[in-house]
Structure formats: C-alpha cells, structure tokens
Enzyme design. Structure first.
Site, short mmCIF file in Angstrom:
data_model
loop_
_atom_site.label_atom_id
_atom_site.label_comp_id
_atom_site.label_asym_id
_atom_site.label_seq_id
_atom_site.Cartn_x
_atom_site.Cartn_y
_atom_site.Cartn_z
CB CYS A 157 -0.93 0.00 1.20
SG CYS A 157 -1.91 -1.49 1.22
CB CYS A 214 0.32 0.37 8.05
SG CYS A 214 -1.42 0.49 7.65
#
Lengths: 763, 471
Positions: B139, B459
């Site tokens: 991500c 994250c």
C-alpha cells in the site's frame, strides 16, 4: 467405515510426547482452610456473568486435585445460588494451561480400587451437575486442556478455544493405562460421534484447536493476539475472557444457541450409528484392531471400548457406573503403574540436573551429513539453532540437506508448519565441505563413521579451528568417549551425545560423561538436548555406555536363537507379542548388520564370555554377502521401495544352516525364548546400575523404553523387576544358566533384590 | 495497507537564511509569500540540508477514486494511470520533454502491462525517450515511487520526475491453477499428436479451479482484515470507537468535497460513459446504521466491519517532482518541499499495521522536529481499528519501552490536525495510488491552513512503513 481410523497406536510410544514438558509438580498443599481463602479457584462477577478462574498454586499447570474439586463445587454452588448471576465463564489464570488433567499423584496415592472408583464417581457427580447447570457455563480454553480438563470442558454448555499452538485438547489417559474417568467416555461420543471419540480415547492424541472446531469439540475459536498495551499472552487471555463473556451473555439471553450445525458427513455418520447392526460392526472392527495392535498387553483400550459400548447400549447410568468401576480397575493394574512410572521418569529426564550452562549454545556445527548427522541438524534448526552441516563429499552433503528439507516439508504436508516457516527454518542450516565458520561454533557434534582413528582425526582437525569455549560432542553408539578424548587438547570439553535413529522420531538422547568432562560441558550438552526436544539420560562412560551395552547381550541371544533354528518371523512375533515395538530380527536389519557386527565385536572383546552366546560369524557372513539390513535392501528380510510386505531373505538359509546349533528343549518354549532375551537385557541393565554407569533406575527405564523399545507396558527393566519380582527373574536366569552357562549369571544387585523382597528400585 | 509520508510545506520566512537565498533569486516565488501573509506568524526553522538539493512538489492530481465495479470497471490500469498523467500535464502545463523519468506504483499487477508506468506514459503522449518504471511495495507503492524520485533528484541524476500510482480492483488477474498452466505450457512444447494426446489425457476437471489473488500476507496467509481485527483486539479498540472514527472520516471527507477542498481531483472522461468528477465512496452514515453490520472477518464476534474498513477502490494519482532550482527556473511556485522520509518494517504477523507508530518518531527525530511542530498529519486509514490501534500504541509508554526501545511514548497526533479532509476509509484506497493522495492532501492542507510542516504515514503489507517529512 470411519471407525477404521479410530485406533490407538499404543506401541508407538512417541505419543508420550503429549505429556512431556508439562512439568508435573508435587505440591505441598498446606491445607489451610479452603473456606477462608480459596487457593485453587476464585471468581469475580462482571455484570451478570461470573468469571471463574482456575489457578493451582505454585505450579506451572492446573491439575484436578481433591482441593480443586471441592473448591470448584463450592464456587459453582455459590454461582447457582446467586440471583445476580445469570451465566458463567470458566477460565485458567495460567496462559499456557487450561487444565492439564487429573493429579497423577492423587491417583498413585490411592491404595485400593474402591478409592479410585470413588474419586471417579465424585468427579462424575460434579460434572453431571455442571452439565445440567440452569445457568450457561462457557469454558474459555487457552493452553493444554487434557484428560479431566477436557472432560470438564465438555460438561460446560459452550467452549471457546484460542488458536494458539499451545492449545491442545485430548484425553491421554490411555497412555497412562487408564481411561477418561470423569464422564468422558460417555460425553465424548455424544459430542463428536462414536468413531471420533474412540479415536481420541484410544490414541490419546492431542487435537489442535482448529481441528477441534471442525470436530465440534469446541464452538468458537479466538486468534491469539500480538503485542498491544500489555504482553501478548496476557492480553490474549483477557480477550478470550471478553469474548467468552459475550457468549455467556448471549447464551443466557438465548440469543446464541449452544447447538451447532453438523456437516453432511457428520449427520450421515450419526445416522449410521443409530443402526444397531452398524454399531456392532464398528465395535467389532475397533476391537479387532486394538487387539492386533496391543497384542493383549494393554488392558485399557479394550475397557474403553467396553465402557463406551455400555453407555450407548444400556444408557448413561450404566455407562457412568461402568466407567468409574473400570477406571478403578485400570488404575490398579501393573500396566498402569508401569506407564505412570514412565511418565514420572520422563518428567525427571526433562530437567537439566547440571543447572544452566555458562554460555548458551547458539551456533552448532555437525560433522557428517549421514542419517544421524542430518537428523540431528533437523531437530536443531527447527528450534532456531544456527547449524552448520559439514560433510566430506558433495553427494553426502546433498543427501543430508535433502533429508532435513524432506523432514520439514513432511510437516508442511501435515499442516504442522507453513511453507514460509519451513523456508525460514531451513535458512538456519548451512551445508558445507570445509571448516568455514567453525570459529563461531559453540558446540560441534561429530556423527562420522564409527571408527576410532577417523574420530581422532576429525577431533584434531576441529580443535584447530574452534574457539576455546566450544564443546566437542561425539555421537557414537559404542566407542568409549574417554578413548576418543584421549587425543584432545582439552578433554574437559569432550562429551558423548548418543542420538537414536531416526533422530526426529526417537525421543531419547544418551549423554555420556567421562571422568574429565566438566560440569559446565555436561550442562551445555543437556541444555542443547532439551532444546532439541529430547528426553535425556546422563550416564558414565564405559564400553557401550548403557543402552548399547544392554542391547548387546540380547542381540547375542537373538543370534543364538536364530542359530537354533527359530525362523526370523517367528522370533519377531515372539518379541512383539512380549511388548517390543519392533521384532528382534527386524531390529537387527533396521540398526544395520554391519553396525551390529561392529558393536558385537567391540563389546565382545571387552566383556568376554558374558556377551557370548550367538556366533558373531553369522553377522560376519551376512556382511560379506552384503546383507546389511534395510539400508542395503537385504538382511534377514528383503526390502523393496514401496513394498510394505516383508519377505524372508531366502539366501540366509544357507548361512543359518551352516551355523546351526541344536536347540535345548528345556529352554526353548516360546515363553523361554522371550525370557532368555528379556532376562539378559534386564540383568545387564541392573549391572549398569550396580557399576554406577547409571545414576538412577528411572534413567535406566527411560533409556530402555525410549531408546531401545523395551516394552512400555512393563515400564522398563527396573520397574519390571519391581513389578514382576526379582526372585522370579533370578529363578529364570538360573534355569538358563544351567543350560548355557555364565551369560545368564544374575548380577549381584539383582541377587540382592531377590534375597530381600522388600528391596525395590522404586520405593 | 500502508502508508505514509510526511511532509511539510515550507513557507518562506522573510527573516531566515532561506528567505535570503530566495531573495537573491529573481524569482516570483516571493509573490507566493506575500500572498499568504496572514499565515506568516507560524514561521519555524527550515529543514534544508547542506549540500543536498531541495526537492519540491510542483503539483499533484488524481482521478476521482471510485468503488471498484463502478464507472471504471471496464478500463485497464494503464487507462486510469494515463488519465492521471494527462491531468497532471494539464494542471501543470509542464512540457513533456522536460520530464526525465516516470515512476508509478501498483500492487496487483495486470500481467499485460506489468510496467504500467511506461504504458501509461506512452499513451499520455510523453516522449518515447522518457524512461519509466513501476515499483511495488504494497500500500505504499506510490510512496516508494515518490521517494525513488526524490533520491534521483537529490543525487543529481534527474531534475524532473513524475511519480504516481494506480490500482484497478475492478479487474484482477485470476489465474488458471498451476496444474492447468503446466499442462498448457507442456502442450505448447509437444511436437507430435501422440505427445499432445498423452498430455491431454492427464487433464482432470479440478485443473480448472482458478487461483484467486488474496489480499493476504504470503508469509502468514492472514488477510488484512483479519490482521486488523486482531490488532484492534490487542489494543482493546472497541467496535464503537471504530465506527465513530469511520464516521468522522466520512463526515470530514463529505465536508471537504462539498467545500471543494479536494482540489487534487481531476475529472475523468470515461470512454463511453459520463465524465466522473468526484469520489463516490464518501457515504456518511449513522452510528446506529453502522452498528447493525456484522463483522466482516472474524465471525461472529470481531469488530472490523465493512463500514469501518477502507473499501476496494479504483483510482490513479500522479505528481510532478522537481529539483527546487529547476522548478523556480521554470517559473513554478512549488506546493511543498519533500524533506525526510523513512521506511520501517516489523513482524508481518502481529505488527503488520503498526508502521506509522514506528516510523513517526524516527522521521521526526531525523528532521529534528517534534510532534508539536507538525501542522498537518495525513495517515493512511486502512481500517478504523488500525488507526486507533496506532493511536493507542503511540500513546503508550509500555509499548514504547517494550517494543520500540524508547524510554517514553511517541505521543498522540492531535486529532484536530489529523486527516482533516477525510482519509482512505472515506475517499477510498486504490493500493498503488494512495501515497500521492496523502502527500497532496498534506500539501494542500498546509497551504489552506497556513501550516509549515506536514507528516504523512502509512502501513503496508509486509509490515513496511515509510514516512517522510518535508518542510
């Protein structure tokens, strides 16, 4: 059908692993009035849910003792009486253990059958009350939930278990020669179906949480949590409790139903089991299989089937009664005492009596990538030890590395590891042909060929490259360690570590210390062994140490018996029916005929006539013809890849014929043949204790059972002498001595025991 | 999920050395300065480093982020990426030939366009002499694209970089099973009819079972949602807290959208369909409504639901990054400086989503700043539970001592400076594109609110986090 799976494998003693490492603790319970302060159980109320916490004091595990029973009864009565409380959660305060089972010491302390039966009935009563509890009770399980612990859990209305690796459920009583005596034989079949219940009870196997969920043994799973605002273990317990409380509330409010949906297969099985004919077939099949596997040596499995049958065919009342009576009977049997003795011995051999070593071994180097070396590597890398595997040739090294990988990969296939874990474990292994990196090694274990001059050579080579603190351990089955250490610059760092093949399956490790071995070296070796998951006996140096030395006279007798014309198949069946997991002739094939020959010659030279009997020429001829046993495809039997059936090697006939001895009819009955083998073994074991090779009889029993396959139902040579009677054994020995001479002369210690019946190895 | 970044936008304080430097340049950037005099009060130190080139964001754009399976469903990833690139060209009017290099991030790759950066660039009319590559880091792929660009500029290799990211979750590669693939490959090589027939005879019906990509960690086989639920439980984050946070995100996003603050969005004319002008995942609901949803991952008692997780999203983003002197020379008024960044990684099983907690203090220390200095926080919101767990971790001395090797806690970012224009929960989270959205949101907020420093954090699967600060 399904029942075929439902079979206990008693001979496969590795199942004992279940119990290991759950240190058993004898508590000094001081009997302070339980009324004033409860020491095992307390509870708090959260909203309208009572949270009952089990916490046996001064112990790593919770066990069902009398005190715990009575406190549990009190607490439950209070909960049932309270208007505020509508439901309850049962949880342990110890993260790694729900309840590990009944207190074995409590059982051992019982003198009569009635006492044991009464214990069982008391437990049955309280659990029956729990089962019928008007307020729902949720068992929140984290860690081991075994034996009586599982019986308690399945009496609750709902079970929630963490998916932790430590969470295992099972009823291992059969491994102690008993049966689940607190209603387990009656409730389990209802809960998971007859076939699965029999499987659990007959094998005593541990069931992991996810499997338990599928079987219907638990209703919900909770994933263990990682780091948060508290240590992971602590928070996981809290979370488990929180989840259990929600479910307890839901059950009390009838928002959640304790009934679970069964799958199609389960429904079909359940339906099939309602047909009496099918049930009879299942019982029959299971009984047959149990008889075949236990050879009638273990009474517990048959009684378990019997009790289950009684419950199903004649109703619960009859079932519970039968359960408690049979429980009492079983606990009083010799087999159960032998198995419980082994359990205690095993606990003992899981401790490092030398204390903590000065330096933890982190880097291990293994010389020789053969079966042994690779096996040692496998049990080391998966415990996180950085391991170097060195061999002299690339092909040898390659084979060894493949073996380690295959061992790990088999675990992946069984879903005990993920492929990612396998890869990460395998990266702890370095395969090489040189001594690079040995300067960092904390311990070197050599597993090169059993040849003294070769061992001397590698010892010198290794000592040139390793750091001062590094320990040199020799994995040898018979060469005296002091002779190996003779060329060492620092004999205090030399020790023997005798592993058993296959290393990943055999639990025993025999550690051999010489006069010069330092205490810290011993401590290190034991620490490494424990890390590798081994059960450890520590013995003094001497030819054949303890295990090989006991085996050698028995093997000599095997050869004589074969020379006397007993067919290897018959010999195998005689030994297995006595309780040995592997027949005597097969054992020679498995060990390797060349190895057996080597040992026989070496020890024969040292011990002389006492180790005589069979003619070693038999082994010599076999070796010269290339009949080395399984590894060469031929020994007493013929081995073919993928073929399970073993045929006799007909080429052996001529060898056997040429060395034929006339059998002596007075000592050649089946029973005599069995006892000729066993008494020689036992006599030599007792002599090892007499000479101080062994420190304790317990280690002798553990070594014999876990390393050599001495019948577990007899509890090991020393327990056998105690239970069977020293006098009777001496009488046997004398009878055979009359026929064959000195090989059967009872040793002094055994004679002493025979002369004074009060003398026992285990008081 | 992922990521991060921080970044501050630098105001040009008239008294600092910086300003002096600027003053010598006959550049119009001073006008920018004057344009925002009201904000001038908050002057803080500069984060410029000696001997390192300053890197600036000229501007950045993104396509509207849409729920997957809606208007973009028939497109391919490079179509979306191309839209972002053309939008950027249009917005900045940068001459195509000036661009030295193009980098895009993406997570689930379309096999046909595995270097999606290059396909999109060619389609958008960039010179075929401009190299392009594609990066992946779960991500934070777009963050990786940006920091790669920062590195190229800072080291003097390039002056002008386009960095971006794209994800099209409406279409993902579903493969044949390994057995089937092997059979097909072998068939390819088979020479005779006999060989072919014998291969075909090996076919079994189960070969046809497809292989689906999972939003799961390869190493632990745990899905993201599952991991988030466990993380929330580990930090004792309640369902209500999560729902409240999600509601906040949606409400703020709605407000920002209504007020026209999401200026990085460029309209996208979908071929054959209507022009898409805004994000379609922003749906403020009520707590009662959200409370009705069942847990999506840990059933039946978990706390992560569809309403408090980010949704599967299609979208692309792109950003023009330049060496400061180049930007000034070309007459741009940069929106922000990209200063420091930091990637960290942890245990993929239990700390997968805690990256921001680990990275934040490190990047702040590196930049010589404290939490109080930051004016705009933009954290990636993978799940409400993940954001709140990070908050709790940052607010815990125990966690800092035992897991981060710090004496004291990191400290909480003040909520009034945190994701004020919504976040991934509400705007959407096209894995590969989110990083640029975070940076542009921080830059635009700093300009709008008159702040100086921004911090972006996220994250990422694999436990990576990166963080970057700019002043």
């Amino acid at each position: 059908m399904v029942a075929c799976r439902a079979i206990g494998i008693l001979s496969r003693f590795s199942a004992f692993r279940i119990l290991r490492s759950r240190g058993y603790i004898c508590r000094n319970f001081t009997g302070s009035s339980a009324l004033l302060t409860r020491t095992h159980i307390n509870y708090g109320v959260k909203g309208d849910v009572a949270v009952v916490r089990i916490n046996s004091p001064n112990s790593k595990v919770n066990t069902l003792s009398k005190e715990l029973h009575s406190e549990f009864t009190e607490v439950m009565n209070e909960i049932w009486a309270s208007d505020q409380i509508r439901s309850a959660v049962l949880i342990s305060s110890k993260p790694g253990c729900f309840i590990a089972g009944a207190d074995i010491n409590m059982l051992s302390a019982c003198k009569t059958l009635q006492e044991v039966t009464q214990l069982s009935q008391e437990a049955q009563r309280i659990l029956e009350k729990l089962e019928k509890s008007p307020k729902p009770v949720v068992a929140a399980i984290n860690g081991s939930c075994l034996g009586g612990g599982l019986e308690l859990a399945i009496s609750c209305q709902y079970r929630i278990a963490t998916k932790d690796r430590k969470t295992v459920l099972g009823v291992p009583e059969v491994l102690l020669g008993a049966l689940p005596g607190a209603g387990g034989t009656q409730r389990l079949p209802k809960m998971v179906g007859v076939p699965a219940a029999l499987d659990m009870m007959l094998t005593g196997r541990n069931i992991r949480a996810d499997r338990a969920k599928k079987m219907g043994l638990v209703d919900q799973l909770v994933e263990p949590l990682g780091p948060g605002l508290k240590p992971p273990e602590e928070r996981t317990m809290e979370y488990l409790e929180e989840v259990a409380i929600t479910f307890a509330k839901g059950l009390a409010d009838k928002k959640i139903s304790p009934k679970r949906n069964k799958g199609l297969v389960e429904k079909l099985t359940a339906y099939a089991m309602t047909i009496p004919f099918v049930r009879q077939q299942v019982y029959k099949k299971v009984e047959e299989k149990v008889r075949k596997q236990t050879k009638g040596l273990y009474p517990a499995p048959l009684k378990i089937i019997d009790v289950v049958k009684t419950g199903i065919e004649q109703g619960s009342d009859a079932g519970y009664l039968s359960e408690s009576q049979k429980f009492g009977e079983l606990v009083m049997t010799k087999e159960s005492k032998a198995l419980m003795g082994l359990y205690h011995g095993q606990v003992l051999c899981k401790k490092n009596k030398f204390g903590a070593p000065q330096k933890d071994v982190k880097h291990l180097a293994i010389l020789g990538a053969g079966l042994m070396g690779a096996g040692i590597a496998q049990v080391s890398v998966d415990k996180g030890l950085k391991t170097i595997l060195k061999d002299a040739t690339l092909t040898g090294l390659d084979r060894g590395q493949q073996q380690v990988f295959k061992g790990l990969n088999d675990k992946v296939k069984k879903k005990a590891l993920t492929s990612f874990e396998r890869d990460s474990i395998f990266s702890n292994l370095t395969g090489q042909l040189d001594y690079q990196g040995f300067e960092k090694a904390d311990m070197v274990i050599e597993a090169v060929f059993e040849d003294l001059s070769l061992k001397h050579r590698v010892l010198k080579e290794v000592e040139a490259v390793i750091p001062d603190h590094c320990i040199f351990a020799s994995n040898t089955s018979a060469l005296p360690i002091s002779e190996i250490a003779a060329v060492s610059k620092r004999p205090e760092k030399v020790i023997g570590m005798h592993y058993f093949s296959p290393v990943d399956k055999m639990q025993l490790l025999e550690i051999i210390t010489t006069e010069k071995t330092s205490r810290d070296t011993s401590a290190s070796a034991v620490a490494v062994g424990l890390k590798q998951g081994k059960v450890i006996i520590v013995v003094k140096d001497g030819p054949g140490f303890y295990t090989t030395r006991c085996l050698a006279p028995m093997m000599s007798e095997v050869i004589r018996i074969l020379q006397e014309g007993v067919d290897p198949k018959k010999l195998d069946s005689l030994t297995t029916s006595f309780g040995f997991p592997v027949g005597a002739a097969t054992l020679v094939d498995e060990v390797g005929v060349d190895v057996a020959k080597h040992v026989a010659e070496d020890l024969g030279k040292v011990f002389g006539e006492r180790f005589g009997g069979g003619n070693p020429e038999l082994l010599t001829q076999m070796v010269s013809k290339g009949f080395l046993g399984r590894k060469s495809g031929k020994g007493f039997y013929i081995y073919q890849e993928g073929v399970k059936r073993k045929d006799l090697n007909s080429d052996m006939d001529s060898i056997l014929a040429s060395l034929k001895l006339p059998p002596k009819s007075e000592v050649s009955s089946d029973e005599d043949i069995q006892f000729r083998l066993v008494t020689r073994f036992v006599n030599e074991a007792v002599m090892c204790l007499q000479e101080g090779i062994l420190a304790t009889p317990a280690e002798g029993d553990i070594g014999a059972v876990f390393g050599l396959g001495f019948p577990p139902c007899l509890g090991g040579p020393f327990r056998f002498v105690d239970l069977y009677g020293a006098q009777k054994i001496v009488d046997r020995l004398k009878k055979y001595e009359a026929a064959y001479g000195k090989q059967f002369t009872p040793c002094q210690l055994l004679a002493d025991h025979a002369n004074s019946p009060n003398k026992k190895f285990y008081q | 999920m992922t990521t991060i970044l921080t970044y501050p936008f630098k105001k040009l304080p008239t008294t600092s050395k910086w300003a002096l430097r600027f003053a010598i340049r006959p550049l119009s950037c001073s006008s920018q300065l004057r344009a925002a005099p009201a904000v001038q009060t908050k002057t803080k130190k500069t984060l410029a480093k000696p001997n390192i080139r300053n890197v600036v964001v000229v501007d950045g754009v993104r396509t509207p982020f849409l729920l997957s399976g809606t208007s973009y469903k028939d497109l391919m990833p490079h179509d979306l990426a191309r839209a972002a690139l053309t939008g950027l060209l249009h917005r900045t009017s940068v001459p195509k030939e000036v661009v030295d290099y193009i980098i895009f991030g993406t997570v689930i790759q379309e096999v046909k366009t595995s270097n999606v950066a290059r396909e999109a660039a060619l389609g958008a009319g960039f010179s075929d002499k401009t190299p392009a590559h594609t990066v992946t880091m779960a991500c934070i792929s777009a963050n990786q694209a940006m920091t790669t660009g920062v590195g190229l500029i800072a080291s003097g290799q390039c002056d002008v970089i386009v960095a971006g990211g794209v994800e099209l979750m409406s279409d993902i590669p579903i493969r044949h099973s390994r057995k089937m693939r092997k059979l097909m490959l072998d068939l390819n090589k088979a020479k005779s009819m006999g060989q072919r027939l014998s291969l075909i005879s090996k076919f079994r019906l189960n070969f046809l079972a497809p292989e689906l990509p999972a939003v799961a960690e390869f190493s632990t086989s745990e899905t993201m949602g599952h991991s988030a639920d466990r993380l929330a439980a580990a930090f004792a984050v309640s369902r209500l807290e999560q729902d409240e946070y999600a509601l906040r995100s949606h409400s703020l996003a709605k407000k920002a959208q209504d007020e026209g603050l999401l200026s990085d969005v460029v309209p996208f004319r979908v071929p054959g369909k209507d022009t898409v002008t805004k994000d379609n995942g922003i749906r403020p609901s009520s707590l009662e409504q959200m409370a009705k949803l069942k847990p999506a991952f840990i059933k039946p008692y978990g706390t992560v639901t569809a309403a408090n997780s980010s949704f599967l999203t299609d979208g692309a983003s792109a950003m023009l990054i330049m060496a400061e002197e180049k930007a000034l020379a070309m007459g741009y008024k940069p929106k922000a400086y990209l200063r420091d960044f930091m990637y960290v990684s942890q245990d993929p099983k239990d700390q997968l989503l805690l990256g921001p907690t680990y990275a934040t203090p490190k990047v702040l220390e590196k930049a010589g700043l404290t939490m109080n200095d930051i004016d705009a926080f933009e954290f990636h919101e993978a799940f409400s539970g993940q954001i709140l767990a990070n908050f709790k971790a940052m607010d815990s001395d125990w966690f800092a001592e035992n897991y981060m090797g710090r004496k004291t806690k990191v400290g909480l970012p003040p909520l009034e400076k945190f994701n004020n224009w919504g976040g991934s929960l509400s705007l959407g989270h096209p894995f590969g594109a989110t990083g640029c959205r975070l940076v542009m949101a921080a830059a635009n907020r700093l300009r709008k609110e008159g702040g100086q420093y921004g911090l972006v954090a996220a994250c990422a699967a694999g436990g990576q986090v990166r963080e970057r600060g700019t002043n």
